[in-house]
Scaffold this motif. Structure first.
Motif, PDB file in Angstrom:
ATOM      1  N   GLY A  32     -11.163  -2.484   2.243  1.00 55.89           N
ATOM      2  CA  GLY A  32     -10.015  -3.410   2.448  1.00 55.89           C
ATOM      3  C   GLY A  32      -9.923  -4.020   4.152  1.00 55.89           C
ATOM      4  O   GLY A  32      -9.409  -4.846   4.423  1.00 55.89           O
ATOM      5  N   VAL A  33     -11.060  -3.273   4.854  1.00 53.17           N
ATOM      6  CA  VAL A  33     -10.749  -3.477   5.944  1.00 53.17           C
ATOM      7  C   VAL A  33     -11.675  -4.702   6.519  1.00 53.17           C
ATOM      8  O   VAL A  33     -11.334  -5.156   6.824  1.00 53.17           O
ATOM      9  N   ILE A  34     -12.877  -4.353   6.193  1.00 58.97           N
ATOM     10  CA  ILE A  34     -13.491  -5.469   5.751  1.00 58.97           C
ATOM     11  C   ILE A  34     -13.389  -7.080   5.167  1.00 58.97           C
ATOM     12  O   ILE A  34     -13.397  -8.119   5.530  1.00 58.97           O
ATOM     13  N   LEU A  35     -12.405  -6.888   3.934  1.00 54.24           N
ATOM     14  CA  LEU A  35     -11.863  -7.745   3.293  1.00 54.24           C
ATOM     15  C   LEU A  35     -10.847  -8.413   4.743  1.00 54.24           C
ATOM     16  O   LEU A  35     -10.899 -10.028   4.491  1.00 54.24           O
TER      17      LEU A  35
ATOM     18  N   GLY B  72     -10.981   5.610   6.671  1.00 49.26           N
ATOM     19  CA  GLY B  72     -11.593   3.383   6.726  1.00 49.26           C
ATOM     20  C   GLY B  72     -10.637   3.329   5.545  1.00 49.26           C
ATOM     21  O   GLY B  72      -9.934   2.651   5.217  1.00 49.26           O
ATOM     22  N   ALA B  73     -10.904   4.226   4.489  1.00 48.78           N
ATOM     23  CA  ALA B  73      -9.679   4.837   2.686  1.00 48.78           C
ATOM     24  C   ALA B  73      -8.452   4.256   3.572  1.00 48.78           C
ATOM     25  O   ALA B  73      -7.090   3.727   3.055  1.00 48.78           O
ATOM     26  N   VAL B  74      -7.886   4.709   4.521  1.00 48.14           N
ATOM     27  CA  VAL B  74      -6.488   4.824   5.024  1.00 48.14           C
ATOM     28  C   VAL B  74      -5.975   3.590   5.656  1.00 48.14           C
ATOM     29  O   VAL B  74      -4.983   3.391   5.020  1.00 48.14           O
ATOM     30  N   ILE B  75      -7.129   2.838   6.147  1.00 52.98           N
ATOM     31  CA  ILE B  75      -6.438   2.538   6.953  1.00 52.98           C
ATOM     32  C   ILE B  75      -6.559   0.621   5.959  1.00 52.98           C
ATOM     33  O   ILE B  75      -5.573  -0.410   6.058  1.00 52.98           O
TER      34      ILE B  75
ATOM     35  N   LEU C   4      -3.392  -1.563   5.061  1.00 49.94           N
ATOM     36  CA  LEU C   4      -3.133  -3.557   5.078  1.00 49.94           C
ATOM     37  C   LEU C   4      -3.084  -3.972   3.972  1.00 49.94           C
ATOM     38  O   LEU C   4      -2.370  -5.247   4.001  1.00 49.94           O
ATOM     39  N   TRP C   5      -3.683  -3.746   2.257  1.00 52.90           N
ATOM     40  CA  TRP C   5      -3.363  -4.002   1.384  1.00 52.90           C
ATOM     41  C   TRP C   5      -1.732  -3.566   0.946  1.00 52.90           C
ATOM     42  O   TRP C   5      -1.455  -4.287  -0.129  1.00 52.90           O
ATOM     43  N   ALA C   6      -1.691  -2.345   1.214  1.00 52.55           N
ATOM     44  CA  ALA C   6       0.162  -1.611   0.994  1.00 52.55           C
ATOM     45  C   ALA C   6       0.625  -2.850   1.972  1.00 52.55           C
ATOM     46  O   ALA C   6       1.989  -3.347   0.959  1.00 52.55           O
TER      47      ALA C   6
ATOM     48  N   ILE D 262       3.684   3.063   9.162  1.00 47.12           N
ATOM     49  CA  ILE D 262       3.246   2.384   9.866  1.00 47.12           C
ATOM     50  C   ILE D 262       2.412   0.837  10.202  1.00 47.12           C
ATOM     51  O   ILE D 262       3.473  -0.459  10.591  1.00 47.12           O
ATOM     52  N   LEU D 263       1.058   0.821   9.694  1.00 44.25           N
ATOM     53  CA  LEU D 263       0.851  -0.605  10.154  1.00 44.25           C
ATOM     54  C   LEU D 263       0.763  -0.959   8.540  1.00 44.25           C
ATOM     55  O   LEU D 263       1.308  -2.424   8.998  1.00 44.25           O
TER      56      LEU D 263
END
Lengths: 383, 106
Positions: A33-36, A121-124, A128-130, A258-259
């Motif tokens: 998700g972060v890479i995307l 990584g999974a959390v970020i 991001l996608w949420a 938060i993100l």
């Protein structure tokens, strides 16, 4: 043509599914998700100069297929729920100390168990996608039927169910005015705006609900209190993450919220930063357009803010360029600039000066000048 | 079962009492959008049900509200039959009065 125009809005649904798949596969794929997000930032920046008009057929009708687009938006609710479930599963594995080993499910190989760094990584990725799910929560907030409720549920996954009411009854009415917490005044940075806007919108929703219940002769603690109900809708997420990992689960959920709310408020920040409206109708000049091609398709035209705020009832696929204020770049590119406030202020300076000169009314220009002197220590180029 | 698919497919009519205007409102279309598409200068502003500029009083007939009007209209107005035209679909032919004096709430 019709197929392409409708399919181009599937970037987020497809990317969300890829993100879920990445977290499921585990190991470094948890960062998918972060890479995307990074990849899309590059694409958005490279295509910033491509701007399209809304396409219509010879009869003046949009090519958008309403039933298809609504189906996609509704399906995104279980997709976002799945993101949380898959993350909770990984948190459960981490806190339970599941040994790392490669397993297979049918022909799909995945890593059972997850390391701390890949859990981050999974959390970020999830956050991001949420956070990008906001675009569906936003669009459906303007549907006054079942879509409104789906919007509430999507926003509740980020602990922001109050948004649906505040956006329609506060932001759309008070845009560009000091009564709108979602409009960032000149000089404010995106980090401060996130907290002030979030709290301000929740307070608005609280006050509106309290007033309604009082008018109806009901107490504030009531099953009809939609401000309270909105937060109750977030309880399943809280229970899920506590169950999956106790304190670690709660910290992960807090990070996701938060993100994702930071992304939501960054969109509000970019959409109206520094623009001023004296009393009167909302006009095109009270919003910034971000309508470069990738932003338009990815964010389901949410960047066509100028048209959206004047025609709030219009479906996203019908929104168009109306010649309003325009940053000239997409949301991903602008978002990166907002992260470093001095750089953002430098970038936005020329756009605000242009707005003061060419868009503002005399009354608005007077207020802008006051802001420029008080907040930025300079007088506008226009006097 | 068939009744579910058949309902609300017949256009209704709205009559504006003070101006002697009569126009058709299609199913799944709001009173305001129908009026505007007919070129009627109906007072409006936000079109999302938050400002109250498009409010009118239904004298006869029935509308289907798309939102809870109580956030924008007070209880006295609701009791008196006021609705938000931008968030009202028609369940029957209606007669309405428009409060054209109240163009701007804010």
């Amino acid at each position: 043509m019709k197929f392409f125009i409708n399919a181009r809005y599937l970037i987020v649904p497809i990317s969300s599914l890829i993100t879920i798949f990445g977290i499921f596969i585990g190991s470094t794929y948890a960062w998918t998700g972060v890479i995307l997000f990074g990849l899309y930032t590059i694409i958005d920046t490279l295509t910033k100069d491509i701007h399209l008009k809304a396409e219509i057929d010879d009869d003046g009708n949009s090519y958008g297929i309403k039933i298809f687009q609504y189906l996609v938006m509704y399906v995104m609710l279980p997709v976002f729920i799945t993101i949380q479930i898959i993350l909770a599963w990984r948190i459960y594995q981490y806190t339970s100390g599941v040994v790392l080993q490669n397993l297979s499910l049918g022909s799909i190989e995945y890593q059972n168990g997850i390391s701390g760094i890949n859990l981050i990584g999974a959390v970020i990725s999830s956050a991001l996608w949420a956070g990008l799910g906001i675009i569906y929560g936003h669009e459906l907030s303007h549907n006054k039927k079942e879509g409104f409720f789906v919007s509430r549920l999507i926003m509740a996954l980020s602990g922001a169910s109050h948004f649906t009411y505040a956006h329609v009854y506060n932001h759309h009415l008070d845009l560009g005015h000091e009564d709108d917490p979602a409009t960032a005044p000149r000089g404010r940075n995106v980090y401060l705006h996130t907290w002030l806007s979030h709290a301000g919108q929740s307070k608005f929703s609280f006050d509106m609900e309290a007033k309604k219940l009082k008018n109806q002769g009901k107490s504030f603690i009531n099953k009809d209190n939609r401000w309270l109900l909105g937060y109750f809708y977030s309880l399943p997420s809280i229970f899920l993450f506590i169950w999956s990992g106790g304190l670690v689960g709660l910290v992960a959920l807090a990070a996701v919220w938060i993100l994702s709310n930071f992304l939501l408020e960054a969109l509000n920040f970019m959409g109206h930063y520094g623009l001023i409206r004296k009393d009167g109708a909302v006009e095109h000049r009270h919003s910034w357009d971000n309508d470069s091609v990738f932003t338009s398709w990815f964010f389901i035209e949410i960047g066509r803010q100028c048209d959206h705020h004047v025609r709030g009832e219009t479906y996203f696929w019908e929104l168009d360029d109306v010649g309003g204020p325009n940053y000239g770049i997409g949301y991903f590119s602008l978002f990166v600039l907002t992260l470093y406030p001095p750089l953002f202020r430098k970038f936005v300076h020329k756009h605000l000066d242009n707005w003061d000169k060419n868009f503002a009314t005399d009354e608005e220009r007077l207020i802008a000048n006051k802001f420029n002197i008080d907040q930025l220590g300079k007088a506008s180029l226009v006097s | 079962m068939l009744k579910i698919f058949k309902k609300n497919k017949i256009p209704k009519r709205a009559a504006l009492l003070q101006s002697n205007i009569n126009f058709e409102v299609l199913p799944r279309t709001t009173l305001l959008s129908s009026a505007l598409s007919k070129g009627i200068d109906w007072p409006h502003r936000c079109k999302v049900g938050s400002c109250g500029t498009c409010k009118c009083r239904v004298v006869s007939g029935e509308v289907k509200p798309n939102i809870d009007f109580s956030y924008t209209l007070n209880q006295e107005e609701i009791d008196a039959g006021f609705v938000l035209a931008c968030q009202s679909e028609l369940l029957s032919d209606i007669e309405v009065e428009i409060n054209i004096k109240n163009k701007e709430k804010k």
